[in-house]
Design a protein around this motif. Structure first.
Motif, mmCIF file in Angstrom:
data_model
loop_
_atom_site.group_PDB
_atom_site.id
_atom_site.type_symbol
_atom_site.label_atom_id
_atom_site.label_comp_id
_atom_site.label_asym_id
_atom_site.label_seq_id
_atom_site.Cartn_x
_atom_site.Cartn_y
_atom_site.Cartn_z
ATOM 1 N N LYS A 110 -14.195 9.521 0.122
ATOM 2 C CA LYS A 110 -14.436 10.852 -0.472
ATOM 3 C C LYS A 110 -14.773 10.678 -1.957
ATOM 4 C CE LYS A 110 -10.787 12.434 2.711
ATOM 5 N NZ LYS A 110 -10.076 11.149 2.937
ATOM 6 N N ARG A 115 -12.225 -0.326 4.437
ATOM 7 C CA ARG A 115 -10.762 -0.224 4.463
ATOM 8 C C ARG A 115 -10.189 -0.352 3.049
ATOM 9 N NH1 ARG A 115 -6.902 2.033 7.703
ATOM 10 N NH2 ARG A 115 -4.897 1.186 7.093
ATOM 11 N N ALA A 120 1.708 -12.985 3.085
ATOM 12 C CA ALA A 120 2.858 -13.593 3.772
ATOM 13 C C ALA A 120 2.339 -14.223 5.059
ATOM 14 C CB ALA A 120 3.899 -12.522 4.078
ATOM 15 N N TRP A 168 -2.145 8.971 6.162
ATOM 16 C CA TRP A 168 -1.540 8.731 4.842
ATOM 17 C C TRP A 168 -0.157 9.379 4.769
ATOM 18 C CZ3 TRP A 168 0.644 11.293 0.854
ATOM 19 C CH2 TRP A 168 0.807 10.582 -0.350
ATOM 20 N N ARG A 177 -5.768 5.072 -0.023
ATOM 21 C CA ARG A 177 -7.108 4.853 0.547
ATOM 22 C C ARG A 177 -7.947 6.121 0.759
ATOM 23 N NH1 ARG A 177 -6.593 -0.450 1.531
ATOM 24 N NH2 ARG A 177 -4.466 -1.034 2.003
ATOM 25 N N ALA A 197 2.788 2.844 2.208
ATOM 26 C CA ALA A 197 4.110 2.781 2.843
ATOM 27 C C ALA A 197 5.033 1.827 2.088
ATOM 28 C CB ALA A 197 3.969 2.352 4.305
ATOM 29 N N ASP A 255 1.180 2.538 9.145
ATOM 30 C CA ASP A 255 0.198 2.367 10.226
ATOM 31 C C ASP A 255 0.589 1.268 11.219
ATOM 32 O OD1 ASP A 255 -1.413 4.254 8.980
ATOM 33 O OD2 ASP A 255 -3.194 2.987 8.881
ATOM 34 N N SER A 299 0.872 -1.176 0.000
ATOM 35 C CA SER A 299 0.000 0.000 0.000
ATOM 36 C C SER A 299 0.909 1.225 0.000
ATOM 37 C CB SER A 299 -0.918 -0.058 1.220
ATOM 38 O OG SER A 299 -1.788 1.043 1.252
ATOM 39 N N ALA A 356 -1.211 -8.522 -0.042
ATOM 40 C CA ALA A 356 -2.358 -9.433 0.056
ATOM 41 C C ALA A 356 -3.512 -9.008 -0.857
ATOM 42 C CB ALA A 356 -2.840 -9.497 1.507
ATOM 43 N N GLU A 357 -3.637 -7.712 -1.110
ATOM 44 C CA GLU A 357 -4.738 -7.264 -1.976
ATOM 45 C C GLU A 357 -4.368 -7.535 -3.437
ATOM 46 O OE1 GLU A 357 -6.849 -3.475 -0.761
ATOM 47 O OE2 GLU A 357 -5.023 -3.311 0.423
HETATM 48 C C1 LIG Z 1 -11.473 5.134 3.847
HETATM 49 C C2 LIG Z 1 -10.190 5.712 4.350
HETATM 50 C C3 LIG Z 1 -9.972 7.077 4.251
HETATM 51 C C4 LIG Z 1 -8.791 7.634 4.729
HETATM 52 N N1 LIG Z 1 -8.599 8.986 4.620
HETATM 53 C C5 LIG Z 1 -7.468 9.536 5.091
HETATM 54 C C6 LIG Z 1 -7.262 10.936 5.003
HETATM 55 O O1 LIG Z 1 -8.102 11.683 4.506
HETATM 56 N N2 LIG Z 1 -6.103 11.443 5.495
HETATM 57 C C7 LIG Z 1 -5.162 10.643 6.058
HETATM 58 O O2 LIG Z 1 -4.125 11.153 6.509
HETATM 59 N N3 LIG Z 1 -5.316 9.311 6.132
HETATM 60 C C8 LIG Z 1 -6.449 8.735 5.678
HETATM 61 N N4 LIG Z 1 -6.631 7.386 5.778
HETATM 62 C C9 LIG Z 1 -5.592 6.569 6.419
HETATM 63 C C10 LIG Z 1 -4.526 6.117 5.424
HETATM 64 O O3 LIG Z 1 -5.098 5.576 4.279
HETATM 65 C C11 LIG Z 1 -3.615 5.093 6.103
HETATM 66 O O4 LIG Z 1 -2.910 5.761 7.115
HETATM 67 C C12 LIG Z 1 -2.641 4.458 5.118
HETATM 68 O O5 LIG Z 1 -3.321 3.673 4.179
HETATM 69 C C13 LIG Z 1 -1.604 3.596 5.828
HETATM 70 O O6 LIG Z 1 -0.778 3.012 4.879
HETATM 71 P P1 LIG Z 1 0.060 1.688 5.155
HETATM 72 O O7 LIG Z 1 0.768 1.410 3.872
HETATM 73 O O8 LIG Z 1 0.842 1.843 6.394
HETATM 74 O O9 LIG Z 1 -1.002 0.541 5.488
HETATM 75 P P2 LIG Z 1 -2.308 0.015 4.754
HETATM 76 O O10 LIG Z 1 -2.858 1.074 3.848
HETATM 77 O O11 LIG Z 1 -3.173 -0.555 5.795
HETATM 78 O O12 LIG Z 1 -1.775 -1.155 3.834
HETATM 79 C C14 LIG Z 1 -1.225 -2.335 4.313
HETATM 80 C C15 LIG Z 1 -1.222 -3.356 3.193
HETATM 81 O O13 LIG Z 1 -0.556 -4.515 3.652
HETATM 82 C C16 LIG Z 1 -1.285 -5.645 3.237
HETATM 83 N N5 LIG Z 1 -0.984 -6.760 4.143
HETATM 84 C C17 LIG Z 1 -1.317 -6.902 5.433
HETATM 85 N N6 LIG Z 1 -0.866 -8.076 5.937
HETATM 86 C C18 LIG Z 1 -0.224 -8.684 4.905
HETATM 87 C C19 LIG Z 1 0.455 -9.922 4.782
HETATM 88 N N7 LIG Z 1 0.579 -10.774 5.798
HETATM 89 N N8 LIG Z 1 0.984 -10.242 3.584
HETATM 90 C C20 LIG Z 1 0.880 -9.397 2.518
HETATM 91 N N9 LIG Z 1 0.245 -8.209 2.586
HETATM 92 C C21 LIG Z 1 -0.290 -7.860 3.768
HETATM 93 C C22 LIG Z 1 -2.733 -5.180 3.338
HETATM 94 O O14 LIG Z 1 -3.572 -6.018 2.553
HETATM 95 C C23 LIG Z 1 -2.624 -3.778 2.787
HETATM 96 O O15 LIG Z 1 -2.748 -3.754 1.390
HETATM 97 C C24 LIG Z 1 -7.803 6.798 5.297
HETATM 98 C C25 LIG Z 1 -8.029 5.407 5.411
HETATM 99 C C26 LIG Z 1 -9.218 4.868 4.934
HETATM 100 C C27 LIG Z 1 -9.451 3.379 5.058
#
Ligand SMILES: Cc1cc2nc3c(=O)[nH]c(=O)nc-3n(C[C@H](O)[C@H](O)[C@H](O)COP(=O)(O)OP(=O)(O)OC[C@H]3O[C@@H](n4cnc5c(N)ncnc54)[C@H](O)[C@@H]3O)c2cc1C
Length: 416
Positions: free
Chosen positions: A49, A130, A82, A294, A44, A14, A277, A12, A36-37
């Motif tokens: 929005k 999500r 994983a 984000w 996201r 990060a 996150d 995603s 995983a997706e």
């Molecule tokens: C609807 C919505 C609206 C949002 N709006 C805002 C906003 O306006 N402003 C803001 O600052 N933030 C917003 N956020 C929050 C922001 O999207 C998150 O902080 C951000 O997505 C975090 O990114 P990440 O890469 O750390 O984790 P995630 O986006 O949670 O991604 C983690 C990824 O890892 C994958 N994964 C997990 N476990 C495994 C595994 N074992 N093997 C392989 N893959 C795996 C998951 O499937 C996922 O694709 C919003 C979130 C949502 C859901």
């Protein structure tokens, strides 16, 4: 010398941003990005929005277009979870049994929705949000004139409520606190946001909670603790997330409300880093914290990539997030778990103001309603940028000057 191999779990913002940064910084070894997706890495925020309202395409949400990963020789393994990390043998195991060796590993597994344990949660029409697939399911049932109950009025709940109202859906929102969003933004700001939503037609039921979803096969009504019965066609629950730490915990990493990482994004396991996150990170200014923003996914993804390449720079980004609701935009910088004074520049009722969260005379965070720019964007020489400066430098400021529109914030931030 064998080619270095960096494996990233979680595709995603990060994880994908880390892969991009590795290439931008000249890393020419192997990169494998495992997610995983099934979709290409996407952002996201539009899911509550523009994408939810069908105003933005999925393609506009992608971290990078499809061709980018081929061009940059980033091996994508999507739709693959994983299941284990062996930190001694430096192996990741995937669903299906494949074992992937690494020299260094980045875990960016983010968070998942908290389980909805209310009776009737498995009825059709009860949603959480999500992923893009969650959003598509919600989009499929949205029709003008339908009735939705939104459970939880945090950022996801309030943004979804706004989008639903904009699409002509009737919305009742059930929220446990007296003033929504007050824990993060304070009562005064929460009241302003609540009044905006009420004006837009949201029936906001504060200090109440959902007791049960009822219906035959599909949700037809929601029963609340205070005895309200809300007839509805759909429910969207925004009740928070839990970090996906299980993989790392099972591998022996230290975990406490997120995986513990130091200021260089290193976990307690050798050559295993984490970002986004999922982390509870040690921040040079704010101490230990886990955020769900984000901007942190993006910035910490970049910082982790640099650490993977041997960089020693601590991750000291002054956190920030935004939220868009109707025509209003909220921008927040810093981090304030508590404060003893909230100083406004501009009247809250004007719906165009800045609020500064102070503790013992020091600004820890600031919020702008309809007043901010992007504080990390050098083109924006705005007030929130000045606020970032105040927060970063822990400057004691005169609250009267903070609140005085005639005093230039940038001058104040420079300490003159
Ligand atoms: C609807 C919505 C609206 C949002 N709006 C805002 C906003 O306006 N402003 C803001 O600052 N933030 C917003 N956020 C929050 C922001 O999207 C998150 O902080 C951000 O997505 C975090 O990114 P990440 O890469 O750390 O984790 P995630 O986006 O949670 O991604 C983690 C990824 O890892 C994958 N994964 C997990 N476990 C495994 C595994 N074992 N093997 C392989 N893959 C795996 C998951 O499937 C996922 O694709 C919003 C979130 C949502 C859901």
């Amino acid at each position: 010398m064998p080619r270095q191999r960096i494996v990233i779990i979680g595709a995603s913002v990060a994880g994908a941003t880390a892969a991009v940064t590795l290439r931008d910084e000249g890393f020419d070894g192997d990169i494998r990005l495992i997610g995983a997706e099934p979709q290409l890495p996407y952002n996201r925020p539009p899911l509550s929005k523009g994408y939810l309202r069908q105003q933005e395409s999925f393609e506009a949400q992608l971290v990078k277009p499809a061709g980018y990963y081929t061009e940059q020789s980033i091996e994508l393994t999507l739709g693959a979870r994983a299941t284990a990390i062996d930190a001694r043998q430096k192996l990741v195991e995937l669903e299906g049994g494949e074992r992937v060796g690494y020299d260094q590993l980045l875990v960016a597994t983010g968070g998942r929705n908290r389980t909805l344990s209310v009776p009737g949660a498995s009825l059709g029409g009860v949603f959480q949000l999500r992923t893009v697939e969650d959003c598509d399911r919600i989009r499929a049932v949205i029709r003008r004139g339908r009735r939705a109950v939104v459970m939880g009025f945090g950022f996801i709940g309030s943004e979804v409520s706004a989008s639903l109202r904009q699409l002509g859906v009737e919305v009742a929102a059930v929220e446990g606190s007296r003033v929504p969003l007050a824990r993060v933004l304070g009562e005064e700001v929460g009241q302003v946001l609540a009044s905006i939503h009420r004006e837009q037609g949201v029936e906001l039921l504060a200090e109440d909670s959902v007791e049960a979803f009822e219906g035959s096969g599909r949700v037809e009504r929601v029963r609340t603790r205070k005895g309200r019965v809300l007839e509805c066609d759909m429910v969207v629950a925004g009740i928070g997330i839990v970090p996906n730490t299980e993989l790392l915990a099972a591998a022996g990493a230290q975990v406490d409300n997120g995986v513990l990482v130091d200021a260089r994004c290193r976990t307690s396991l050798p050559d295993v880093f984490a970002a986004g996150d999922v982390t509870n990170h040690l921040h040079p200014i704010f101490g230990r914290l886990r955020v769900e923003h984000w901007n942190n996914g993006y910035q910490q993804g970049r910082a982790a990539a640099r650490s993977l390449l041997g960089g020693a720079q601590p991750y000291d980004y002054v956190h920030s997030f935004w939220s868009d609701q109707y025509e209003h935009s909220i921008e927040y910088v810093g981090f304030a778990a508590g404060w003893d004074r909230l100083v406004f520049r501009g009247r809250p009722e004007s719906r165009k103001f800045l609020g500064f969260y102070l503790k013992e005379g020091i600004v820890h965070a600031a919020v702008g309603l309809n007043r901010g720019g992007d504080p990390e964007d050098p083109k924006v020489d705005g007030e929130l940028k000045a606020a970032v400066h105040l927060i970063r430098n822990r400057l004691a400021v005169d609250p009267a000057k903070l609140g005085d529109e005639a005093v230039d914030l940038l001058v104040l931030a420079r300490g003159r």
